[in-house]
Design a protein around this motif. Sequence first.
Motif, mmCIF file in Angstrom:
data_model
loop_
_atom_site.group_PDB
_atom_site.id
_atom_site.type_symbol
_atom_site.label_atom_id
_atom_site.label_comp_id
_atom_site.label_asym_id
_atom_site.label_seq_id
_atom_site.Cartn_x
_atom_site.Cartn_y
_atom_site.Cartn_z
ATOM 1 N N ALA A 135 -0.410 -6.221 -2.350
ATOM 2 C CA ALA A 135 -0.785 -5.872 -0.974
ATOM 3 C C ALA A 135 -2.001 -6.666 -0.503
ATOM 4 C CB ALA A 135 -1.049 -4.377 -0.876
ATOM 5 N N GLU A 136 -2.323 -7.723 -1.236
ATOM 6 C CA GLU A 136 -3.517 -8.500 -0.908
ATOM 7 C C GLU A 136 -3.472 -9.071 0.513
ATOM 8 O OE1 GLU A 136 -1.637 -8.900 -3.633
ATOM 9 O OE2 GLU A 136 -2.968 -8.206 -5.244
ATOM 10 N N HIS A 137 -2.286 -9.294 1.029
ATOM 11 C CA HIS A 137 -2.164 -9.853 2.373
ATOM 12 C C HIS A 137 -2.717 -8.906 3.449
ATOM 13 C CE1 HIS A 137 1.416 -7.428 1.681
ATOM 14 N NE2 HIS A 137 1.527 -7.294 2.994
ATOM 15 N N PHE A 138 -2.907 -7.637 3.113
ATOM 16 C CA PHE A 138 -3.463 -6.695 4.080
ATOM 17 C C PHE A 138 -4.939 -6.982 4.381
ATOM 18 C CE2 PHE A 138 0.202 -4.064 2.912
ATOM 19 C CZ PHE A 138 0.597 -3.619 4.163
ATOM 20 N N ALA A 139 -5.630 -7.650 3.466
ATOM 21 C CA ALA A 139 -7.057 -7.947 3.689
ATOM 22 C C ALA A 139 -7.240 -8.723 4.989
ATOM 23 C CB ALA A 139 -7.632 -8.710 2.501
ATOM 24 N N GLU A 140 -6.387 -9.710 5.199
ATOM 25 C CA GLU A 140 -6.475 -10.493 6.437
ATOM 26 C C GLU A 140 -6.153 -9.621 7.651
ATOM 27 O OE1 GLU A 140 -4.217 -14.296 8.436
ATOM 28 O OE2 GLU A 140 -4.444 -14.270 6.254
ATOM 29 N N GLY A 141 -5.191 -8.738 7.512
ATOM 30 C CA GLY A 141 -4.837 -7.835 8.611
ATOM 31 C C GLY A 141 -5.967 -6.879 8.960
ATOM 32 N N PHE A 142 -6.660 -6.361 7.932
ATOM 33 C CA PHE A 142 -7.816 -5.491 8.200
ATOM 34 C C PHE A 142 -8.869 -6.253 8.998
ATOM 35 C CE2 PHE A 142 -6.520 -2.929 4.323
ATOM 36 C CZ PHE A 142 -6.305 -1.744 5.007
#
Length: 131
Positions: A60-67
């Motif tokens: 789920a590391e891609h959520f960091a950019e979304g946050f």
Amino acid sequence: MSNKVAIIASNGGLFDAYKVFNIATAAAASDKEVAIFFTFEGLNLIHKQGMYALPMPAGAEHFAEGFAKANVPAIPQLVEMAQELGVKFIACQMTMDVMGLTIEDFVDGIEVGGAVTFLEFAKDAAPSLTF
């Protein structure tokens, strides 16, 4: 209808932290009385150093950019917001004893108590949530 929201935070990941503090701050901003009981890994969410390094679920590391793009506050900011809104933080005494932690390990303004302390608050709360 109850004016209390009771939350148990027993998991210590980043997504768990967002769930806990989003619900808590929303409820407090809606004039609800809110208490969070932090136990086991949930203590990471209010640990002075731990809350800066909460693990993201694998894959789920891609959520960091979304946050970041969505301007979602970081967990330390949400902790501060919750406290400013009057959310009560109760750290589990038993878990602290087992892990060798003291009140100095956590953000200022918390209460240390056992399950009975939380149950006294939660006895007439609705909803009661667990994360």
